[in-house]
Design a protein around this motif. Sequence first.
Motif, PDB file in Angstrom:
ATOM      1  N   MET A   1       0.849  -1.194   0.000  1.00  0.00           N
ATOM      2  CA  MET A   1       0.000   0.000   0.000  1.00  0.00           C
ATOM      3  C   MET A   1       0.883   1.241   0.000  1.00  0.00           C
ATOM      4  O   MET A   1       1.882   1.286   0.670  1.00  0.00           O
ATOM      5  CB  MET A   1      -0.924  -0.012   1.222  1.00  0.00           C
ATOM      6  N   SER A   2       0.509   2.270  -0.767  1.00  0.00           N
ATOM      7  CA  SER A   2       1.349   3.452  -0.897  1.00  0.00           C
ATOM      8  C   SER A   2       1.401   4.247   0.395  1.00  0.00           C
ATOM      9  O   SER A   2       0.527   4.153   1.255  1.00  0.00           O
ATOM     10  CB  SER A   2       0.809   4.358  -2.019  1.00  0.00           C
ATOM     11  N   ASN A   3       2.492   5.048   0.562  1.00  0.00           N
ATOM     12  CA  ASN A   3       2.607   5.902   1.739  1.00  0.00           C
ATOM     13  C   ASN A   3       1.448   6.884   1.827  1.00  0.00           C
ATOM     14  O   ASN A   3       1.011   7.263   2.911  1.00  0.00           O
ATOM     15  CB  ASN A   3       3.939   6.659   1.699  1.00  0.00           C
ATOM     16  N   PHE A   4       0.961   7.307   0.653  1.00  0.00           N
ATOM     17  CA  PHE A   4      -0.162   8.257   0.614  1.00  0.00           C
ATOM     18  C   PHE A   4      -1.380   7.678   1.322  1.00  0.00           C
ATOM     19  O   PHE A   4      -2.005   8.315   2.164  1.00  0.00           O
ATOM     20  CB  PHE A   4      -0.501   8.571  -0.847  1.00  0.00           C
ATOM     21  N   ILE A   5      -1.717   6.434   1.001  1.00  0.00           N
ATOM     22  CA  ILE A   5      -2.870   5.808   1.624  1.00  0.00           C
ATOM     23  C   ILE A   5      -2.606   5.531   3.099  1.00  0.00           C
ATOM     24  O   ILE A   5      -3.458   5.694   3.952  1.00  0.00           O
ATOM     25  CB  ILE A   5      -3.230   4.501   0.890  1.00  0.00           C
ATOM     26  N   ARG A   6      -1.376   5.109   3.434  1.00  0.00           N
ATOM     27  CA  ARG A   6      -1.041   4.819   4.827  1.00  0.00           C
ATOM     28  C   ARG A   6      -1.228   6.048   5.715  1.00  0.00           C
ATOM     29  O   ARG A   6      -1.679   5.959   6.846  1.00  0.00           O
ATOM     30  CB  ARG A   6       0.412   4.345   4.931  1.00  0.00           C
TER      31      ARG A   6
ATOM     32  N   VAL B   1      -4.525   3.331  -6.032  1.00  0.00           N
ATOM     33  CA  VAL B   1      -3.643   2.183  -5.849  1.00  0.00           C
ATOM     34  C   VAL B   1      -4.496   0.922  -5.760  1.00  0.00           C
ATOM     35  O   VAL B   1      -5.684   0.971  -5.407  1.00  0.00           O
ATOM     36  CB  VAL B   1      -2.765   2.317  -4.592  1.00  0.00           C
ATOM     37  N   ILE B   2      -3.904  -0.206  -6.097  1.00  0.00           N
ATOM     38  CA  ILE B   2      -4.592  -1.485  -5.968  1.00  0.00           C
ATOM     39  C   ILE B   2      -4.662  -1.860  -4.488  1.00  0.00           C
ATOM     40  O   ILE B   2      -3.677  -1.758  -3.753  1.00  0.00           O
ATOM     41  CB  ILE B   2      -3.850  -2.577  -6.760  1.00  0.00           C
ATOM     42  N   ASP B   3      -5.836  -2.271  -4.062  1.00  0.00           N
ATOM     43  CA  ASP B   3      -5.989  -2.749  -2.689  1.00  0.00           C
ATOM     44  C   ASP B   3      -5.522  -4.208  -2.641  1.00  0.00           C
ATOM     45  O   ASP B   3      -6.178  -5.082  -3.224  1.00  0.00           O
ATOM     46  CB  ASP B   3      -7.458  -2.651  -2.263  1.00  0.00           C
ATOM     47  N   PRO B   4      -4.409  -4.490  -1.979  1.00  0.00           N
ATOM     48  CA  PRO B   4      -3.876  -5.852  -1.978  1.00  0.00           C
ATOM     49  C   PRO B   4      -4.777  -6.859  -1.277  1.00  0.00           C
ATOM     50  O   PRO B   4      -4.619  -8.074  -1.464  1.00  0.00           O
ATOM     51  CB  PRO B   4      -2.535  -5.698  -1.236  1.00  0.00           C
ATOM     52  N   ARG B   5      -5.736  -6.374  -0.499  1.00  0.00           N
ATOM     53  CA  ARG B   5      -6.668  -7.278   0.180  1.00  0.00           C
ATOM     54  C   ARG B   5      -7.691  -7.851  -0.781  1.00  0.00           C
ATOM     55  O   ARG B   5      -8.336  -8.858  -0.493  1.00  0.00           O
ATOM     56  CB  ARG B   5      -7.371  -6.540   1.311  1.00  0.00           C
TER      57      ARG B   5
ATOM     58  N   LYS C   1     -12.716 -10.238   2.186  1.00  0.00           N
ATOM     59  CA  LYS C   1     -13.745 -11.056   2.833  1.00  0.00           C
ATOM     60  C   LYS C   1     -14.607 -11.854   1.857  1.00  0.00           C
ATOM     61  O   LYS C   1     -15.576 -12.499   2.274  1.00  0.00           O
ATOM     62  CB  LYS C   1     -14.643 -10.163   3.691  1.00  0.00           C
ATOM     63  N   SER C   2     -14.285 -11.798   0.564  1.00  0.00           N
ATOM     64  CA  SER C   2     -15.106 -12.525  -0.425  1.00  0.00           C
ATOM     65  C   SER C   2     -14.319 -13.621  -1.131  1.00  0.00           C
ATOM     66  O   SER C   2     -14.757 -14.117  -2.176  1.00  0.00           O
ATOM     67  CB  SER C   2     -15.664 -11.546  -1.463  1.00  0.00           C
ATOM     68  N   GLY C   3     -13.158 -13.985  -0.580  1.00  0.00           N
ATOM     69  CA  GLY C   3     -12.370 -15.032  -1.216  1.00  0.00           C
ATOM     70  C   GLY C   3     -11.826 -14.638  -2.575  1.00  0.00           C
ATOM     71  O   GLY C   3     -11.586 -15.502  -3.422  1.00  0.00           O
ATOM     72  N   GLY C   4     -11.642 -13.339  -2.798  1.00  0.00           N
ATOM     73  CA  GLY C   4     -11.115 -12.869  -4.075  1.00  0.00           C
ATOM     74  C   GLY C   4     -12.152 -12.724  -5.170  1.00  0.00           C
ATOM     75  O   GLY C   4     -11.813 -12.407  -6.317  1.00  0.00           O
ATOM     76  N   HIS C   5     -13.422 -12.910  -4.844  1.00  0.00           N
ATOM     77  CA  HIS C   5     -14.487 -12.855  -5.849  1.00  0.00           C
ATOM     78  C   HIS C   5     -15.046 -11.440  -5.975  1.00  0.00           C
ATOM     79  O   HIS C   5     -15.560 -10.878  -5.001  1.00  0.00           O
ATOM     80  CB  HIS C   5     -15.616 -13.815  -5.497  1.00  0.00           C
ATOM     81  N   HIS C   6     -14.940 -10.867  -7.184  1.00  0.00           N
ATOM     82  CA  HIS C   6     -15.555  -9.575  -7.471  1.00  0.00           C
ATOM     83  C   HIS C   6     -17.015  -9.779  -7.882  1.00  0.00           C
ATOM     84  O   HIS C   6     -17.434 -10.901  -8.182  1.00  0.00           O
ATOM     85  CB  HIS C   6     -14.815  -8.871  -8.616  1.00  0.00           C
ATOM     86  N   ARG C   7     -17.748  -8.696  -7.902  1.00  0.00           N
ATOM     87  CA  ARG C   7     -19.116  -8.759  -8.414  1.00  0.00           C
ATOM     88  C   ARG C   7     -19.090  -9.132  -9.896  1.00  0.00           C
ATOM     89  O   ARG C   7     -18.138  -8.805 -10.617  1.00  0.00           O
ATOM     90  CB  ARG C   7     -19.817  -7.409  -8.226  1.00  0.00           C
ATOM     91  N   PRO C   8     -20.115  -9.820 -10.387  1.00  0.00           N
ATOM     92  CA  PRO C   8     -20.120 -10.246 -11.796  1.00  0.00           C
ATOM     93  C   PRO C   8     -20.323  -9.076 -12.753  1.00  0.00           C
ATOM     94  O   PRO C   8     -21.010  -8.102 -12.441  1.00  0.00           O
ATOM     95  CB  PRO C   8     -21.291 -11.224 -11.862  1.00  0.00           C
TER      96      PRO C   8
END
Length: 216
Positions: free
Chosen positions: A1-6, A180-184, A190-197
């Motif tokens: 995560m970027s310093n900006f977001i931190r 930035v990409i959220d590494p979570r 909390k969805s096991g890596g599943h995005h909305r369809p």
Amino acid sequence: MSNFIRVALPALLLSGCTFANSESMPYDSWELGFSAPDYMEVWIETADVVDVQDHVYPRAWSGIASISKPSNNSGDPRGWPKRAAIGGGKRVTGADLPKQIYVRWQSLVEPQTYLMVINIPEATRELIRRGEKVFCRFDGKWITGYRDSIDIGLAPGGIAKVWVGGSCLPPIEVTMVKAVIDPRGPYEGKSGGHHRPLSAVSKAYVEKFGVPYGSW
């Protein structure tokens, strides 16, 4: 995560949601809206607002960004509209003018989860606060109009563009942000890596033409 977001995110979450007196605004509330280019579907997990009094309004908006999905692949997602329209959103009531807007969203055509903090400088707040004499075609008379809406356009690659506008005044572009990409992953992991369809219409477009990265 970027310093900006931190740095920005902990500051965003320190205080609770409290009603402000909105003394700096000449109206009761302002509108927060979201849009996306044709077919480039977006799901906003949360949009949290920090106002100038450091009050936090979590989930001021969540849901689907306003989008057009013309049939027969006849739309064009490349670039931004010359005149931005306020996308799907709602009034942020009880809040004063914004200082920061934190957004976490899913770009469904990739798919990818992004997050960002948009800093709203005083110059932008002055645009939102300032009234202008304008002829409003909706009621056919001269009024004092306000750019009391913030529209955030979200595009693949984590690109976000921000405008301020009003019902009778032309929008003004105020900033562009690279998220930035959220590494979570989606839903904070909390969805096991599943995005909305992705919808069938948008999926058909992307399979045929791809995603026009670099056009935003």
